[in-house]
Design a protein around this motif. Structure first.
Motif, PDB file in Angstrom:
ATOM      1  N   ALA A   1       0.810  -1.224   0.000  1.00 22.81           N
ATOM      2  CA  ALA A   1       0.000   0.000   0.000  1.00 22.81           C
ATOM      3  C   ALA A   1       0.839   1.266   0.000  1.00 22.81           C
ATOM      4  O   ALA A   1       0.380   2.311  -0.471  1.00 22.81           O
ATOM      5  CB  ALA A   1      -0.923  -0.006   1.218  1.00 22.81           C
TER       6      ALA A   1
ATOM      7  N   ARG B   1     -17.663  -0.686   7.513  1.00 25.43           N
ATOM      8  CA  ARG B   1     -16.364  -1.070   8.082  1.00 25.43           C
ATOM      9  C   ARG B   1     -16.431  -1.417   9.556  1.00 25.43           C
ATOM     10  O   ARG B   1     -15.380  -1.616  10.173  1.00 25.43           O
ATOM     11  CB  ARG B   1     -15.333   0.046   7.852  1.00 25.43           C
ATOM     12  CG  ARG B   1     -14.964   0.218   6.404  1.00 25.43           C
ATOM     13  CD  ARG B   1     -13.848   1.239   6.208  1.00 25.43           C
ATOM     14  NE  ARG B   1     -12.524   0.631   6.300  1.00 25.43           N
ATOM     15  CZ  ARG B   1     -11.408   1.292   6.017  1.00 25.43           C
ATOM     16  NH1 ARG B   1     -11.442   2.560   5.660  1.00 25.43           N
ATOM     17  NH2 ARG B   1     -10.236   0.686   6.095  1.00 25.43           N
TER      18      ARG B   1
ATOM     19  N   LYS C   1      -6.160   4.256  13.600  1.00 25.92           N
ATOM     20  CA  LYS C   1      -6.911   4.964  12.557  1.00 25.92           C
ATOM     21  C   LYS C   1      -8.405   4.803  12.769  1.00 25.92           C
ATOM     22  O   LYS C   1      -8.812   3.938  13.536  1.00 25.92           O
ATOM     23  CB  LYS C   1      -6.501   4.448  11.180  1.00 25.92           C
ATOM     24  CG  LYS C   1      -6.942   2.989  10.884  1.00 25.92           C
ATOM     25  CD  LYS C   1      -6.355   2.489   9.586  1.00 25.92           C
ATOM     26  CE  LYS C   1      -6.900   1.119   9.206  1.00 25.92           C
ATOM     27  NZ  LYS C   1      -6.267   0.556   8.012  1.00 25.92           N
ATOM     28  N   HIS C   2      -9.280   5.562  12.128  1.00 20.04           N
ATOM     29  CA  HIS C   2      -9.023   6.718  11.292  1.00 20.04           C
ATOM     30  C   HIS C   2      -9.461   7.907  12.100  1.00 20.04           C
ATOM     31  O   HIS C   2     -10.639   7.997  12.465  1.00 20.04           O
ATOM     32  CB  HIS C   2      -9.804   6.642   9.977  1.00 20.04           C
ATOM     33  CG  HIS C   2      -9.668   5.307   9.274  1.00 20.04           C
ATOM     34  ND1 HIS C   2     -10.427   4.217   9.554  1.00 20.04           N
ATOM     35  CD2 HIS C   2      -8.818   4.911   8.286  1.00 20.04           C
ATOM     36  CE1 HIS C   2     -10.082   3.205   8.783  1.00 20.04           C
ATOM     37  NE2 HIS C   2      -9.105   3.589   8.010  1.00 20.04           N
TER      38      HIS C   2
ATOM     39  N   ARG D   1     -17.871   8.788   1.793  1.00 18.66           N
ATOM     40  CA  ARG D   1     -16.959   9.145   2.889  1.00 18.66           C
ATOM     41  C   ARG D   1     -15.997  10.281   2.538  1.00 18.66           C
ATOM     42  O   ARG D   1     -15.537  11.001   3.418  1.00 18.66           O
ATOM     43  CB  ARG D   1     -16.162   7.909   3.329  1.00 18.66           C
ATOM     44  CG  ARG D   1     -15.294   7.320   2.233  1.00 18.66           C
ATOM     45  CD  ARG D   1     -14.573   6.069   2.692  1.00 18.66           C
ATOM     46  NE  ARG D   1     -13.750   5.522   1.618  1.00 18.66           N
ATOM     47  CZ  ARG D   1     -12.943   4.495   1.748  1.00 18.66           C
ATOM     48  NH1 ARG D   1     -12.846   3.874   2.896  1.00 18.66           N
ATOM     49  NH2 ARG D   1     -12.224   4.050   0.733  1.00 18.66           N
TER      50      ARG D   1
ATOM     51  N   MET E   1      -3.350   7.705  11.636  1.00 12.72           N
ATOM     52  CA  MET E   1      -3.868   7.974  10.289  1.00 12.72           C
ATOM     53  C   MET E   1      -5.163   8.775  10.405  1.00 12.72           C
ATOM     54  O   MET E   1      -6.059   8.397  11.145  1.00 12.72           O
ATOM     55  CB  MET E   1      -4.148   6.665   9.540  1.00 12.72           C
ATOM     56  CG  MET E   1      -4.530   6.888   8.074  1.00 12.72           C
ATOM     57  SD  MET E   1      -5.244   5.398   7.278  1.00 12.72           S
ATOM     58  CE  MET E   1      -3.869   4.284   7.298  1.00 12.72           C
TER      59      MET E   1
ATOM     60  N   ASP F   1      -5.076   9.337   5.211  1.00  8.14           N
ATOM     61  CA  ASP F   1      -5.591   8.143   4.549  1.00  8.14           C
ATOM     62  C   ASP F   1      -5.259   8.277   3.060  1.00  8.14           C
ATOM     63  O   ASP F   1      -4.864   9.345   2.578  1.00  8.14           O
ATOM     64  CB  ASP F   1      -7.102   7.960   4.798  1.00  8.14           C
ATOM     65  CG  ASP F   1      -7.535   6.506   4.569  1.00  8.14           C
ATOM     66  OD1 ASP F   1      -6.794   5.752   3.892  1.00  8.14           O
ATOM     67  OD2 ASP F   1      -8.613   6.114   5.050  1.00  8.14           O
ATOM     68  N   TRP F   2      -5.446   7.195   2.334  1.00  8.43           N
ATOM     69  CA  TRP F   2      -4.937   7.111   0.969  1.00  8.43           C
ATOM     70  C   TRP F   2      -5.676   8.054   0.003  1.00  8.43           C
ATOM     71  O   TRP F   2      -6.850   7.841  -0.297  1.00  8.43           O
ATOM     72  CB  TRP F   2      -5.003   5.659   0.513  1.00  8.43           C
ATOM     73  CG  TRP F   2      -3.695   4.945   0.731  1.00  8.43           C
ATOM     74  CD1 TRP F   2      -2.982   4.268  -0.219  1.00  8.43           C
ATOM     75  CD2 TRP F   2      -2.918   4.873   1.934  1.00  8.43           C
ATOM     76  NE1 TRP F   2      -1.807   3.787   0.327  1.00  8.43           N
ATOM     77  CE2 TRP F   2      -1.737   4.150   1.634  1.00  8.43           C
ATOM     78  CE3 TRP F   2      -3.068   5.377   3.226  1.00  8.43           C
ATOM     79  CZ2 TRP F   2      -0.747   3.896   2.584  1.00  8.43           C
ATOM     80  CZ3 TRP F   2      -2.073   5.131   4.167  1.00  8.43           C
ATOM     81  CH2 TRP F   2      -0.940   4.409   3.844  1.00  8.43           C
TER      82      TRP F   2
ATOM     83  N   SER G   1      -9.744  -2.846   2.253  1.00  2.67           N
ATOM     84  CA  SER G   1      -8.299  -2.880   2.487  1.00  2.67           C
ATOM     85  C   SER G   1      -7.853  -3.866   3.560  1.00  2.67           C
ATOM     86  O   SER G   1      -6.659  -4.112   3.698  1.00  2.67           O
ATOM     87  CB  SER G   1      -7.782  -1.475   2.806  1.00  2.67           C
ATOM     88  OG  SER G   1      -8.461  -0.942   3.904  1.00  2.67           O
TER      89      SER G   1
ATOM     90  N   GLU H   1     -15.476  -1.968   2.930  1.00  2.00           N
ATOM     91  CA  GLU H   1     -15.078  -0.585   2.708  1.00  2.00           C
ATOM     92  C   GLU H   1     -15.792   0.026   1.502  1.00  2.00           C
ATOM     93  O   GLU H   1     -15.924  -0.609   0.461  1.00  2.00           O
ATOM     94  CB  GLU H   1     -13.562  -0.585   2.479  1.00  2.00           C
ATOM     95  CG  GLU H   1     -12.957   0.764   2.584  1.00  2.00           C
ATOM     96  CD  GLU H   1     -11.440   0.723   2.530  1.00  2.00           C
ATOM     97  OE1 GLU H   1     -10.838  -0.311   2.895  1.00  2.00           O
ATOM     98  OE2 GLU H   1     -10.879   1.740   2.114  1.00  2.00           O
TER      99      GLU H   1
HETATM  100  C1  BGC Z   1      -8.318   2.798   3.911  1.00  2.00           C
HETATM  101  C2  BGC Z   1      -7.228   2.675   4.965  1.00  2.00           C
HETATM  102  C3  BGC Z   1      -6.100   1.835   4.413  1.00  2.00           C
HETATM  103  C4  BGC Z   1      -5.577   2.498   3.151  1.00  2.00           C
HETATM  104  C5  BGC Z   1      -4.394   1.778   2.527  1.00  2.00           C
HETATM  105  C6  BGC Z   1      -7.768   3.250   2.567  1.00  2.00           C
HETATM  106  O1  BGC Z   1      -8.734   3.086   1.582  1.00  2.00           O
HETATM  107  O2  BGC Z   1      -9.303   3.697   4.358  1.00  2.00           O
HETATM  108  O3  BGC Z   1      -7.765   2.104   6.125  1.00  2.00           O
HETATM  109  O4  BGC Z   1      -5.091   1.678   5.368  1.00  2.00           O
HETATM  110  O5  BGC Z   1      -6.640   2.521   2.207  1.00  2.00           O
HETATM  111  O6  BGC Z   1      -4.761   0.603   1.933  1.00  2.00           O
END
Ligand code: BGC
Length: 706
Positions: free
Chosen positions: A50, A136, A169-170, A180, A213, A248-249, A376, A454
């Protein structure tokens, strides 16, 4: 050691060039099904995952290799053939009420991460279950700040004890998935401190995760990653958090987030898709060049990252650890066993081992395996998934929505444990067909599953694919019907009164089929307790209608968390509503009795009591101590709990000391916790709605903390 980490971070940062400093602030995603082109910042030979942050070899600073997360080392298309132990869902861990088990689960994740070279685990999901539709919730632990913090802290400590950094997190209020990225979570700041933030506060204190995070959503108007009040004011200020804050990503909309306290931008390729540019790329360098990003802030961002690296020891790795996968499977099995909750039992369970009944096992793809949550945290188990059934859905998250079946077939495991029985399987495809088998069986075990994960909230509490109708039909055809649920959240049970027993097994991980069979047959005595309240229907919850549900991806939404700190059982107590099953509820094949409750006051509350196994087999109980009344307002708060394993006839004395913050209110004006002087009521029970002993004590006035 940590003083040393501070000094080393100071010295290393001081010797860096600006290019080196900036390189630490961006985490790049590896090649996967989502990002198909390799970013040139990732060197050849690096395991894809990731996130990748280059190191500074001349200063001995290792690269950061980041992977998800709490339920095992994930691999969503990054590394051909790489599998890992798939632990049960976080909510199942929550149901164990067992911090020691959380520690062991963290160890599994930490060792398997380290053996692959991953030194940052994106674990520690701790958002409270405010809404039973949240996709989630299965990843997180519970609706209660204390329970969530107690388990998440141990899980983080288990990871970090292996020399691997863990996030928490988060931060904060990522409590719904619907839109979201455009969701504004509104909450009263004091109530926030007494609920979601308290969970973060206690877990951070106990486990010192290397990184926090931030969430995708906004909080009271601004994105979590630019919320200076929370990041600078609360996290780095009031709590004195020394680690780094990552996004977060793809959640960083602009370089200015750095001025609000965000230290690192993660998933930078998604920034480009979402916001048109990398947030901490050229624009951050430009801001530095023209003086808008002060040098001291840049240095602080870097120092915080280095400090956690040194404090956890990612720069001191020796040879990779030996990983005992058989032992890890045992831990996954034990976690599944302790997480399964027996909700109802009218004498149908355990199944008698020596009789030779005809048992029908129906639905839930039980001939293949057990379901897992999506997104994830999805872990590919050893040997791979037993099956992946594409589900899909709108928005780009649709691509991640699959029915993942882990290879632990409940029907095979039941057959193994009941060699005398005649076990027959029906897929539960149609109510009429399932009823045919049910009618000619002595016992029916019917499964109800859901795909949750997610990017999606559930539209309601029902079971999908007509499973409620199958259960109804089967129960009408056979009075000896047992329901096993494998879901990530509470579900409605329109058939509840027509079945003999109900088990909630959540997403039970790679050994889940075995654990379910052991509970059904009584090889294991059930000991899980609900970490979330099961409402009778959505009308009982704070938001019968979820704002923006059904709106297309990208629609701005506002959710008012108007229940404030009164989340879950706290809400039900305040509203005087009776749920379907309460927080803390869970049956056993033995019985427990509580006696001799003694409560002392003063600065905090200490409750001592005895718990006795009055039944005829060994089992574990989780007595719970609640605050039920205070001079500054009626409210319910879990003050403490302990999981106690007892032989028949055995008694144990338990002492629970309350964290004073659970007795206090957060006084926003003073910026401190305030305990009002006076009489406090306490109750001991086996669930939030089953309180058997009560007592009162007095507390002194106090103002403390920040
Ligand atoms: C999620 C995080 C995850 C990240 C990296 C995001 O979409 O919300 O919880 O750690 O992706 O994969």
């Amino acid at each position: 050691m940590t003083g040393d980490a501070d000094e080393r971070a100071l010295a290393a940062e001081d010797r860096m060039t600006d290019d080196e400093r900036f390189s630490l602030l961006v985490s790049v995603m590896g090649v996967s099904d989502l990002i198909t082109v390799r970013d040139e910042r990732i060197p050849d030979g690096t395991p894809m995952s990731a996130g990748y942050v280059p190191g500074v070899p001349r200063l001995g600073v290792p690269a950061l290799l980041m992977s998800d997360a709490s339920l095992g080392v994930t691999n969503p298309g990054y590394r051909e053939g790489d599998t890992a132990t798939a632990l049960p869902a976080g909510i199942a861990l929550g149901a164990s009420f067992n911090p020691a088990l959380a520690r062991e689960s963290g160890g599994v994740v930490g060792r398997e991460a380290r053996s692959r070279g991953f030194n940052v685990m994106l674990a520690g999901g701790i958002n409270l279950a405010r809404d039973p539709r949240n996709g989630r919730n299965f990843e997180y632990i519970s609706e209660d700040p204390l329970l969530s913090a107690a388990l998440v802290a141990e899980s983080i400590s288990g990871i970090q004890a292996e020399g691997v950094i863990s996030t928490i997190k988060h931060f904060s209020l990522n409590c719904n998935e619907t839109n979201r990225h455009w969701l504004d979570a509104i909450i009263d700041p004091a109530a926030h401190r007494e609920s979601d933030l308290l969970a973060f506060e206690i877990a951070i204190e106990r486990a010192q995760p290397g990184s926090v995070m931030t969430a995708y959503n906004k909080i009271n108007g601004g994105y979590a990653g630019e919320n200076s009040e929370l990041i600078q004011g609360v996290l780095k200020g009031a709590w004195d958090y020394p680690g780094w804050v990552m996004s977060d990503w793809g959640a960083t909309a602009g370089w200015e987030f750095a001025l609000s306290g965000l230290d690192q931008d993660c998933g930078c390729q998604i920034d480009v898709l979402m916001w048109g540019a990398e947030a901490f790329g050229q624009s951050l360098r430009d801001a530095y060049a023209n003086g808008r990003l002060p040098k001291e802030r840049l240095s602080e961002m870097v120092r915080r990252i280095l400090r956690s690296m040194y404090a956890v020891g990612v720069d001191r790795w020796g040879a990779p650890p030996e990983v005992d996968m058989a032992r890890h499977n045992e831990i996954a099995l034990e976690a599944a066993r302790q997480g399964i909750v027996l909700l109802k039992n009218d004498g149908a369970l355990p199944l008698a081992p020596d009789s030779s009944p005809r048992i029908a096992v129906i639905g839930g793809h039980v001939q293949v395996g057990v379901p897992a949550g999506t997104g994830s945290t999805a872990v590919v188990p050893p040997g791979g998934y037993a099956e992946v059934i594409r589900v899909g859905g709108p928005s780009f998250m649709g691509a991640t929505r699959n029915l993942y079946l882990l290879p632990s077939s409940p029907v095979a495991e039941i057959t193994k444990l009941l060699p005398q029985a005649q076990v027959e399987f029906d897929p539960g495809m149609s109510p009429a067909e399932a009823a045919l088998l049910a009618r000619r069986s002595d016992v029916v075990i019917v499964f109800g599953i859901r795909v949750e994960g997610e990017g999606f909230d559930s539209a309601d509490l029902s079971l999908p694919w007509g499973q409620d109708a199958v259960i109804e039909a089967v129960a009408a055809a056979n009075p000896n019907t047992i329901v096993v649920l494998e879901t990530g959240n509470p579900v409605a049970m329109p058939w509840r009164d027509n079945v003999k027993a109900i088990i909630e097994a959540w997403y039970p991980g790679q050994a889940g089929g075995q654990a379910i069979a052991e509970i059904l047959t009584g090889a294991i005595n059930p000991s899980g307790r609900l970490p979330v309240t099961f409402p009778a229907d959505l009308a009982q919850t704070p938001r019968p209608d979820l704002p923006s549900m059904g709106e297309p991806w990208g629609t701005p939404a506002t959710i008012e968390y108007s229940e404030g700190a009164e989340v879950g059982y706290r809400w039900f107590a305040q509203q005087r509503e009776q749920p379907l099953y309460s927080f803390g509820h869970g049956l056993s094949y033995t019985r427990f009795d509580y006696s001799d409750l003694l409560v002392l006051g003063g600065d905090t509350i200490t409750a001592t009591f005895a718990v006795t196994n009055t039944g005829d087999r060994q089992g574990a109980d989780v007595p719970q101590v609640y605050l039920t009344g205070a001079p500054d307002g009626a409210r319910m708060r879990l003050l403490g709990f302990e999981r106690v394993d007892l032989k028949p006839g055995e008694s144990k004395q338990v002492t629970v000391t309350a964290d004073p913050r659970l007795l206090a209110r957060f006084d926003s004006e003073a910026g401190q916790w305030r305990i009002a002087a006076g009489t406090y009521r306490v109750a001991l029970g086996s669930a939030a709605d089953t309180l058997s002993l009560t007592a009162e004590t007095a507390l002194q006035a106090a103002l403390f903390g920040r």
